[in-house]
Design a protein around this motif. Structure first.
Motif, PDB file in Angstrom:
ATOM      1  N   SER A 210      -2.286  -7.311   1.768  1.00  0.00           N
ATOM      2  CA  SER A 210      -3.107  -6.523   0.570  1.00  0.00           C
ATOM      3  C   SER A 210      -1.715  -6.208  -0.645  1.00  0.00           C
ATOM      4  O   SER A 210      -1.426  -5.037  -0.158  1.00  0.00           O
ATOM      5  CB  SER A 210      -3.911  -5.504   0.248  1.00  0.00           C
ATOM      6  OG  SER A 210      -5.210  -5.413   1.127  1.00  0.00           O
TER       7      SER A 210
ATOM      8  N   ASP B 176      -1.366  -2.952 -13.240  1.00  0.00           N
ATOM      9  CA  ASP B 176      -2.500  -1.994 -12.442  1.00  0.00           C
ATOM     10  C   ASP B 176      -2.374  -0.444 -12.487  1.00  0.00           C
ATOM     11  O   ASP B 176      -3.054   0.362 -12.291  1.00  0.00           O
ATOM     12  CB  ASP B 176      -3.170  -2.395 -11.014  1.00  0.00           C
ATOM     13  CG  ASP B 176      -3.744  -3.648 -11.823  1.00  0.00           C
ATOM     14  OD1 ASP B 176      -3.790  -4.289 -12.598  1.00  0.00           O
ATOM     15  OD2 ASP B 176      -4.616  -4.284 -10.559  1.00  0.00           O
TER      16      ASP B 176
ATOM     17  N   LEU C  32      -9.386   3.529  -7.758  1.00  0.00           N
ATOM     18  CA  LEU C  32      -8.455   2.191  -8.301  1.00  0.00           C
ATOM     19  C   LEU C  32      -9.366   1.119  -8.290  1.00  0.00           C
ATOM     20  O   LEU C  32      -9.712   0.899  -7.275  1.00  0.00           O
ATOM     21  CB  LEU C  32      -7.323   2.789  -7.049  1.00  0.00           C
ATOM     22  CG  LEU C  32      -7.359   3.902  -6.837  1.00  0.00           C
ATOM     23  CD1 LEU C  32      -6.017   4.471  -5.365  1.00  0.00           C
ATOM     24  CD2 LEU C  32      -5.528   3.763  -8.154  1.00  0.00           C
ATOM     25  N   PRO C  33      -7.969   0.463  -8.864  1.00  0.00           N
ATOM     26  CA  PRO C  33      -8.640  -1.569  -8.303  1.00  0.00           C
ATOM     27  C   PRO C  33      -8.605  -1.030  -6.925  1.00  0.00           C
ATOM     28  O   PRO C  33      -7.605  -1.641  -6.117  1.00  0.00           O
ATOM     29  CB  PRO C  33      -7.212  -1.845  -9.514  1.00  0.00           C
ATOM     30  CG  PRO C  33      -6.397  -0.826 -10.015  1.00  0.00           C
ATOM     31  CD  PRO C  33      -7.193   0.272  -9.160  1.00  0.00           C
ATOM     32  N   LYS C  34      -9.124  -2.658  -7.172  1.00  0.00           N
ATOM     33  CA  LYS C  34      -8.934  -3.489  -5.237  1.00  0.00           C
ATOM     34  C   LYS C  34      -7.729  -4.457  -5.451  1.00  0.00           C
ATOM     35  O   LYS C  34      -7.477  -5.112  -6.512  1.00  0.00           O
ATOM     36  CB  LYS C  34     -10.154  -4.678  -4.990  1.00  0.00           C
ATOM     37  CG  LYS C  34     -11.393  -3.784  -5.219  1.00  0.00           C
ATOM     38  CD  LYS C  34     -12.575  -4.960  -5.195  1.00  0.00           C
ATOM     39  CE  LYS C  34     -13.651  -3.654  -4.648  1.00  0.00           C
ATOM     40  NZ  LYS C  34     -15.111  -4.886  -4.187  1.00  0.00           N
ATOM     41  N   PRO C  35      -6.722  -4.081  -4.254  1.00  0.00           N
ATOM     42  CA  PRO C  35      -5.506  -4.752  -3.869  1.00  0.00           C
ATOM     43  C   PRO C  35      -6.153  -6.874  -4.238  1.00  0.00           C
ATOM     44  O   PRO C  35      -7.499  -7.109  -4.247  1.00  0.00           O
ATOM     45  CB  PRO C  35      -5.126  -4.633  -3.210  1.00  0.00           C
ATOM     46  CG  PRO C  35      -6.600  -4.050  -1.794  1.00  0.00           C
ATOM     47  CD  PRO C  35      -7.556  -3.786  -2.764  1.00  0.00           C
TER      48      PRO C  35
ATOM     49  N   LYS D  45       0.910  -0.888  -0.073  1.00  0.00           N
ATOM     50  CA  LYS D  45       0.151  -0.034   0.198  1.00  0.00           C
ATOM     51  C   LYS D  45       0.826   0.990   0.065  1.00  0.00           C
ATOM     52  O   LYS D  45       1.169   1.853  -0.641  1.00  0.00           O
ATOM     53  CB  LYS D  45      -0.694  -0.117   0.967  1.00  0.00           C
ATOM     54  CG  LYS D  45      -0.516   0.192   2.550  1.00  0.00           C
ATOM     55  CD  LYS D  45      -1.295   0.144   3.498  1.00  0.00           C
ATOM     56  CE  LYS D  45      -0.856  -0.560   5.081  1.00  0.00           C
ATOM     57  NZ  LYS D  45      -1.651  -1.246   6.176  1.00  0.00           N
TER      58      LYS D  45
ATOM     59  N   TRP E 287      -0.762  -4.803  -4.464  1.00  0.00           N
ATOM     60  CA  TRP E 287      -1.165  -4.112  -6.265  1.00  0.00           C
ATOM     61  C   TRP E 287      -0.374  -4.233  -7.190  1.00  0.00           C
ATOM     62  O   TRP E 287       0.840  -4.438  -6.793  1.00  0.00           O
ATOM     63  CB  TRP E 287      -1.724  -2.541  -6.268  1.00  0.00           C
ATOM     64  CG  TRP E 287      -2.965  -2.460  -5.196  1.00  0.00           C
ATOM     65  CD1 TRP E 287      -4.323  -1.470  -5.908  1.00  0.00           C
ATOM     66  CD2 TRP E 287      -2.724  -2.131  -3.904  1.00  0.00           C
ATOM     67  NE1 TRP E 287      -4.995  -1.291  -4.966  1.00  0.00           N
ATOM     68  CE2 TRP E 287      -4.190  -1.629  -3.525  1.00  0.00           C
ATOM     69  CE3 TRP E 287      -2.206  -1.894  -3.122  1.00  0.00           C
ATOM     70  CZ2 TRP E 287      -4.698  -1.052  -2.617  1.00  0.00           C
ATOM     71  CZ3 TRP E 287      -2.894  -1.537  -1.536  1.00  0.00           C
ATOM     72  CH2 TRP E 287      -4.244  -1.131  -1.354  1.00  0.00           C
TER      73      TRP E 287
ATOM     74  N   ARG F  10     -10.237   5.849  -2.467  1.00  0.00           N
ATOM     75  CA  ARG F  10     -10.190   5.890  -3.973  1.00  0.00           C
ATOM     76  C   ARG F  10     -10.361   4.042  -4.268  1.00  0.00           C
ATOM     77  O   ARG F  10     -11.194   3.663  -5.446  1.00  0.00           O
ATOM     78  CB  ARG F  10      -8.901   6.342  -4.347  1.00  0.00           C
ATOM     79  CG  ARG F  10      -7.958   7.465  -4.993  1.00  0.00           C
ATOM     80  CD  ARG F  10      -9.164   7.795  -5.386  1.00  0.00           C
ATOM     81  NE  ARG F  10      -9.186  10.042  -5.173  1.00  0.00           N
ATOM     82  CZ  ARG F  10      -9.918  10.235  -4.236  1.00  0.00           C
ATOM     83  NH1 ARG F  10     -10.851   9.811  -3.413  1.00  0.00           N
ATOM     84  NH2 ARG F  10      -9.337  11.650  -3.666  1.00  0.00           N
ATOM     85  N   VAL F  11     -10.194   3.530  -3.687  1.00  0.00           N
ATOM     86  CA  VAL F  11     -10.590   2.059  -3.836  1.00  0.00           C
ATOM     87  C   VAL F  11     -11.793   2.209  -3.559  1.00  0.00           C
ATOM     88  O   VAL F  11     -12.376   1.005  -4.081  1.00  0.00           O
ATOM     89  CB  VAL F  11      -9.377   0.692  -3.196  1.00  0.00           C
ATOM     90  CG1 VAL F  11     -10.138  -0.451  -3.076  1.00  0.00           C
ATOM     91  CG2 VAL F  11      -7.803   1.033  -3.203  1.00  0.00           C
TER      92      VAL F  11
ATOM     93  N   LEU G 226      -5.619   6.291  -0.579  1.00  0.00           N
ATOM     94  CA  LEU G 226      -5.004   5.549  -1.764  1.00  0.00           C
ATOM     95  C   LEU G 226      -6.898   4.100  -1.278  1.00  0.00           C
ATOM     96  O   LEU G 226      -7.523   3.861  -2.014  1.00  0.00           O
ATOM     97  CB  LEU G 226      -3.801   4.361  -1.378  1.00  0.00           C
ATOM     98  CG  LEU G 226      -4.357   3.290  -1.981  1.00  0.00           C
ATOM     99  CD1 LEU G 226      -3.688   3.177  -3.540  1.00  0.00           C
ATOM    100  CD2 LEU G 226      -2.717   1.924  -1.369  1.00  0.00           C
ATOM    101  N   TYR G 227      -6.901   4.155   0.157  1.00  0.00           N
ATOM    102  CA  TYR G 227      -7.934   3.229   0.207  1.00  0.00           C
ATOM    103  C   TYR G 227      -9.166   3.619   0.245  1.00  0.00           C
ATOM    104  O   TYR G 227     -10.379   3.331  -0.536  1.00  0.00           O
ATOM    105  CB  TYR G 227      -8.063   2.982   1.852  1.00  0.00           C
ATOM    106  CG  TYR G 227      -7.058   1.442   1.891  1.00  0.00           C
ATOM    107  CD1 TYR G 227      -7.851   0.512   1.704  1.00  0.00           C
ATOM    108  CD2 TYR G 227      -5.721   1.323   2.918  1.00  0.00           C
ATOM    109  CE1 TYR G 227      -6.979  -0.669   1.671  1.00  0.00           C
ATOM    110  CE2 TYR G 227      -4.770   0.807   2.498  1.00  0.00           C
ATOM    111  CZ  TYR G 227      -5.616  -0.357   1.693  1.00  0.00           C
ATOM    112  OH  TYR G 227      -4.276  -1.700   2.440  1.00  0.00           O
TER     113      TYR G 227
END
Length: 66
Positions: A43, A49, A33-36, A10, A45, A27-28, A24-25
Motif C-alpha cells: 500500500s 495526495d 484520507l485517500p485510499k492507498p 504507511k 500513498w 482515516r482512510v 492513518l488506516y
C-alpha cells in the motif's frame, strides 16, 4: 527514470501527518484520507495526495477565519 511523485509507505505517510499508522488506516476507512495505491501486497500513498490533503486543510482553516 525520474519519479516526479514519490510513493510513501504507511509509516512515511503517517510520519508526515504526525499520526500513528493505525490512525492513518482509520482515516482512510472514514474517508478523511485517500485510499492507498495497491501495488501487489503493498500500500503506497503518492506524496502529492498527502501534500494536497495538508494544503486543503490549510485552505479550509483560512476560510474559517474570514
Amino acid at each position: 527514470m525520474q519519479i516526479s511523485d514519490p510513493l510513501l509507505t504507511k509509516k512515511e505517510a503517517a510520519e508526515i501527518l504526525k499520526i500513528s499508522v493505525p490512525t492513518l488506516y482509520r482515516r482512510v476507512a472514514d474517508g478523511t484520507l485517500p485510499k492507498p495505491l495497491k501495488i501487489g501486497a503493498l500500500s503506497k500513498w503518492p506524496l502529492s495526495d498527502i501534500v494536497g490533503l495538508i494544503e486543503n486543510a490549510k485552505a479550509a482553516r483560512q476560510g474559517d477565519r474570514s
